[in-house]
Design a protein around this motif. Sequence first.
Motif, PDB file in Angstrom:
ATOM      1  N   GLY A   1       0.790  -1.228   0.000  1.00  0.00           N
ATOM      2  CA  GLY A   1       0.000   0.000   0.000  1.00  0.00           C
ATOM      3  C   GLY A   1       0.818   1.271   0.000  1.00  0.00           C
TER       4      GLY A   1
ATOM      5  N   ARG B   1      -9.552   2.516  -2.357  1.00  0.00           N
ATOM      6  CA  ARG B   1      -8.205   2.765  -1.848  1.00  0.00           C
ATOM      7  C   ARG B   1      -7.944   4.264  -1.809  1.00  0.00           C
ATOM      8  NH1 ARG B   1      -2.950   1.227  -5.301  1.00  0.00           N
ATOM      9  NH2 ARG B   1      -3.692   3.067  -6.425  1.00  0.00           N
TER      10      ARG B   1
ATOM     11  N   MET C   1      -4.690   7.025  -0.789  1.00  0.00           N
ATOM     12  CA  MET C   1      -3.269   7.152  -0.473  1.00  0.00           C
ATOM     13  C   MET C   1      -2.891   8.628  -0.410  1.00  0.00           C
ATOM     14  SD  MET C   1      -1.067   4.196  -2.429  1.00  0.00           S
ATOM     15  CE  MET C   1      -1.230   4.988  -4.016  1.00  0.00           C
TER      16      MET C   1
ATOM     17  N   SER D   1      -1.927   4.905   3.673  1.00  0.00           N
ATOM     18  CA  SER D   1      -2.909   4.401   2.714  1.00  0.00           C
ATOM     19  C   SER D   1      -3.942   3.552   3.444  1.00  0.00           C
ATOM     20  CB  SER D   1      -2.239   3.580   1.612  1.00  0.00           C
ATOM     21  OG  SER D   1      -1.819   2.334   2.107  1.00  0.00           O
TER      22      SER D   1
END
Length: 370
Positions: A187, A242, A244, A263
């Motif tokens: 990640g 997701r 980040m 993340s």
Amino acid sequence: MVKHTLFLLLFFVIIGLRAQNTFSVQGVVKDNESKMVLTNVSVFLEGEDTMMVTNVSGKFSLSFSNKGEYILQISLGEYTIKRIPVILEDKNIDLGDIFLIRDITLEKSINLITITDDELLDEEVNSNALALLQSTKDVFLNRAAFDFGQAFFRVRGYDSQYGEVYLNSLPMNKLYDGRPQWNNWGGLNDVIRNQQYSNGLTTSEVTFGGILGNTNIDLRPSKLRAGTRLSSSISNRTYSGRLMATYNSGVEKEKFAYIISGSRRWAKQGYINGTLYDSYSLYGTMEYFLNDKNSFSATAIVASNRRGRSSAITEEVFKLKGNKYNPYWGNQDGKIRNSRERHIREPLFLLNYHHESEKFRLNAGLAYQT
């Protein structure tokens, strides 16, 4: 007669001193977008042997004694090469600030291949993680990793324990099976971009090499692009969302630099039935420069990954239930529960010392992992 002789000697001495006079070309190299100084940029005159790299202030100064017209070449891995024509005469040249533009084509092609979560988290035989090890500029390895990753493609048939992985020159292959556990820094795509790959038994700056080569991931802030990066994505495979975020301060006041990154990846259920996904990653590192040649860095990585696993199915089950069927899950008290979950959380701490000079390089490191 003596006066004429002394005069001629004095004349030739002056001519010799003038011939030995040197002059310099100097400047400061910066990023075109962030305006931050760039370190370790290669600078040289085409056709000449003398080359140097910029210091922590982004400065360079090349000294020469030969006059003429030359091309000054400035290059750094992630940036397009800059070529500046210069005319060397009896005076120093100060080019001031020189801005390098990031190579967009390289940004598109590098590190696009990542390990799928199926390869990371399913049965141990599938934890080879060869895909990322093969994510290089080599055409064959690149296509093989992308096209055959799910088919367990192995270069020359070797297991991934024969490919070595390093963080800041420290080995990350596990002691119990020799394989790297990529989930330990999963990640954190933004901070593991600076990868140096050596294929097979070719020479490497960090190790003697392995049958499948070696990959060294340089985590130092001074080796990565300064600035802020935010990204989000949606997927219908192992996770549904997701987020980040990464910030790199760049080298501040020629003394220190730091990076913070985090993340989050999640899914109530992935593409396969009953496969939950819950993952977060936190990263922080700081680099301190004693001078142009010596620096210390401290890094902390905490990556937690929890996932419900799936199983291979037979052709009969596929025809009856489809490709999303997973025998590992069921309903308990009205909630989906997976009987086989895998949870990985192994915090990692690194302490490194780096020395780089023209004739000597030393990397020393200490790592601790729970």
